[in-house]
Design an enzyme around this catalytic site. Structure first.
Site, mmCIF file in Angstrom:
data_model
loop_
_atom_site.group_PDB
_atom_site.id
_atom_site.type_symbol
_atom_site.label_atom_id
_atom_site.label_comp_id
_atom_site.label_asym_id
_atom_site.label_seq_id
_atom_site.Cartn_x
_atom_site.Cartn_y
_atom_site.Cartn_z
ATOM 1 N N TYR A 1 11.560 -25.599 -8.283
ATOM 2 C CA TYR A 1 11.277 -24.359 -7.554
ATOM 3 C C TYR A 1 10.070 -23.624 -8.141
ATOM 4 C CZ TYR A 1 15.570 -24.133 -4.752
ATOM 5 O OH TYR A 1 16.567 -24.352 -3.835
ATOM 6 N N LYS B 1 20.292 -36.433 -12.705
ATOM 7 C CA LYS B 1 19.843 -37.702 -12.128
ATOM 8 C C LYS B 1 19.150 -38.464 -13.257
ATOM 9 C CE LYS B 1 19.129 -40.573 -8.695
ATOM 10 N NZ LYS B 1 20.228 -41.323 -8.047
ATOM 11 N N ASP C 1 24.108 -37.951 -7.037
ATOM 12 C CA ASP C 1 24.496 -38.630 -5.790
ATOM 13 C C ASP C 1 26.000 -38.881 -5.770
ATOM 14 O OD1 ASP C 1 23.959 -40.361 -7.889
ATOM 15 O OD2 ASP C 1 22.958 -41.890 -6.671
ATOM 16 N N ASP D 1 21.561 -25.818 -5.653
ATOM 17 C CA ASP D 1 21.390 -25.255 -4.311
ATOM 18 C C ASP D 1 22.093 -26.154 -3.300
ATOM 19 O OD1 ASP D 1 20.316 -23.652 -2.203
ATOM 20 O OD2 ASP D 1 18.760 -25.167 -1.900
ATOM 21 N N ASP E 1 25.979 -25.550 -1.059
ATOM 22 C CA ASP E 1 26.140 -25.528 0.400
ATOM 23 C C ASP E 1 27.186 -26.572 0.795
ATOM 24 O OD1 ASP E 1 24.103 -23.593 0.744
ATOM 25 O OD2 ASP E 1 23.391 -24.574 2.567
HETATM 26 C C1 IPM Z 1 19.798 -19.910 -1.873
HETATM 27 C C2 IPM Z 1 18.659 -20.179 -0.907
HETATM 28 C C3 IPM Z 1 17.331 -20.053 -1.628
HETATM 29 C C4 IPM Z 1 17.267 -21.137 -2.693
HETATM 30 C C5 IPM Z 1 16.072 -20.122 -0.732
HETATM 31 C C6 IPM Z 1 16.152 -19.191 0.425
HETATM 32 C C7 IPM Z 1 14.833 -19.887 -1.520
HETATM 33 O O1 IPM Z 1 18.808 -21.431 -0.304
HETATM 34 O O2 IPM Z 1 19.826 -18.817 -2.448
HETATM 35 O O3 IPM Z 1 20.663 -20.758 -2.014
HETATM 36 O O4 IPM Z 1 16.941 -22.290 -2.381
HETATM 37 O O5 IPM Z 1 17.534 -20.814 -3.845
HETATM 38 MN MN MN Z 2 20.710 -22.366 -0.706
#
Ligand code: IPM
Ligand code: MN
Ligand code: NAD
Length: 360
Positions: A145, A194, A226, A250, A254
């Site tokens: 990032y 990884k 993975d 990240d 999700d």
């Molecule tokens: C999160 C989001 C952010 C990230 C983006 C919007 C920059 O996906 O906070 O999880 O990738 O950190």
């Molecule tokens: Mn995110």
């Protein structure tokens, strides 16, 4: 308990559903504050696309300074199709990355649990979900990032480069925090990397192994990312603390949000290093984004944002009774069947907020 304290909170509602869920979170937070005898002094500022529209930049320096000076920061979400042009030089997400970096918020804590009443809302079978109670500790100010990026053209056409770089201290501080947190939980750390391909991951694993050796009371395992994506779905109940680098964290969170039924449920805390006076700056935000597909309809699930406010009360304000009351109220609302559309119900954002408010 009445602390009588007044806390200064910077609010950054942002874009899309951000302001919608923030409205519910501040209603609930103020009710909890009243009940437990403290008060919140809320200072609302712009971040993301709305800040680009107003100021030409996704986050002004003066707003970062206001956030730094406050007791805690609550953030909604940033981004949206309006600002999504891939060739744009200024993007909403830059505001989020900037505040994380400028405030030194290297540790992003993302708890994932499966609420009993929501086991049916998850696509994963109930028997696999039972016992899910993990804390993902995501490194937040390093890795790909924040490494150098570049675009250029050569004889073969367009070239793009992003750099994944970690320094020892960055790995050490996040992994040590993960161990510390595991000690207050079930005493297990799963470090995700990884290391079969990346040098940064091999260094991560080396350092983590050293920290593991120095903390023999904690059970450490290493897992390739993975395989982790698979295990997370197959046996989510097997994990306690998961620690990993920025982008893996990240993506994995999700994925993990599906275990609990919806991404709209998950809160997070982003913490910096403790200062000399013991104060540790914190920013609290749901893990979801601005949800452009449902923004403006008043149907987003505000639970992740409300639970982020609870995390703020516990971790930055030391008001743990108020935090617990909010968490119990969210749980009770969900258990009583107040479900937004993402959970298969028909409650609106404000109806869910009302339901939490009456239960605080
Ligand atoms: C999160 C989001 C952010 C990230 C983006 C919007 C920059 O996906 O906070 O999880 O990738 O950190
Ligand atoms: Mn995110
Ligand atoms: P998203 O998290 O916004 O949405 C993914 C899916 O989850 C969508 O179907 C959405 O409707 C649903 N969803 C998200 N939050 C919800 C909620 N509270 N209640 C009900 N459903 C919800 O991810 P995306 O669509 O990939 O990204 C949209 C924008 O948000 C992008 O610009 C992205 O950069 C940004 N984003 C911001 C943050 C942040 O501010 N922390 C986090 C992730 C994405």
């Amino acid at each position: 308990m009445t602390s009588g304290n007044v806390y200064n909170i910077t609010l950054l509602p942002g874009d899309g559903v951000g302001p919608e869920v923030m409205t519910q979170a501040t209603r609930v937070a103020e009710a909890a504050a009243t009940k437990f005898g403290f008060s919140l002094n809320l200072d609302t500022r712009l971040i993301g696309g709305c800040a680009i529209d107003a100021y030409g930049t996704p986050l002004r320096d003066e707003d970062i300074e206001a956030a730094r000076a406050s007791d805690a920061v609550l953030l909604g979400s940033v981004g949206g199709p309006k600002w999504d042009n891939p060739s744009a030089a200024v993007r909403p997400e830059q505001g989020l990355l900037k505040i994380r970096k400028e405030l030194g918020l290297f540790a992003n804590l993302r708890p994932v649990t499966a609420n009993e009443a929501l086991l049916v809302a998850s696509p994963i079978k109930e028997n696999r979900l039972r016992g899910t109670d993990m804390l993902v500790v995501r490194e937040l100010t390093g890795g790909i990032y924040f490494g150098d990026r570049k675009r250029w053209t050569d004889e073969q056409g367009r070239v793009a480069m992003d750099t994944l770089i970690y320094r020892e201290y960055e790995v050490r501080r996040i992994v040590e925090l993960a161990f510390e947190l595991a000690r207050g939980r079930k005493g297990r750390v799963t470090s995700v990397d990884k290391a079969n391909v990346l040098d940064s991951s091999r260094m991560w694993r080396e350092i983590t192994t050293e920290i593991g050796a120095a903390n023999p009371d904690i059970t450490l395992e290493h897992m390739l990312v993975d395989a982790m994506t698979m295990k997370l779905i197959q046996q989510p109940g097997a994990y306690d603390v998961i620690v990993t680098e920025n982008m893996f964290g990240d993506i994995l969170t999700d994925e993990a949000s599906v275990l609990g039924g919806s991404i709209g449920l998950l809160p997070s805390a982003s913490l910096g290093a403790p200062a000399e006076n013991g104060r540790r700056i914190g920013l609290y935000e749901p893990i979801h984004g601005s949800a452009p597909d449902i923004a403006g309809q008043g149907i987003a699930n505000p639970a992740g944002m409300i639970l982020s406010a609870a995390m703020m009360m516990r971790m930055s304000l030391n008001e743990s009774e108020a935090a617990a009351a909010i968490e119990a109220a969210v749980d009770n609302a969900v258990n009583d069947g107040v479900h937004t559309g993402d959970l298969g119900g028909s409650a609106s954002t404000s109806e869910f907020g009302d339901a939490v408010l009456t239960r605080v």
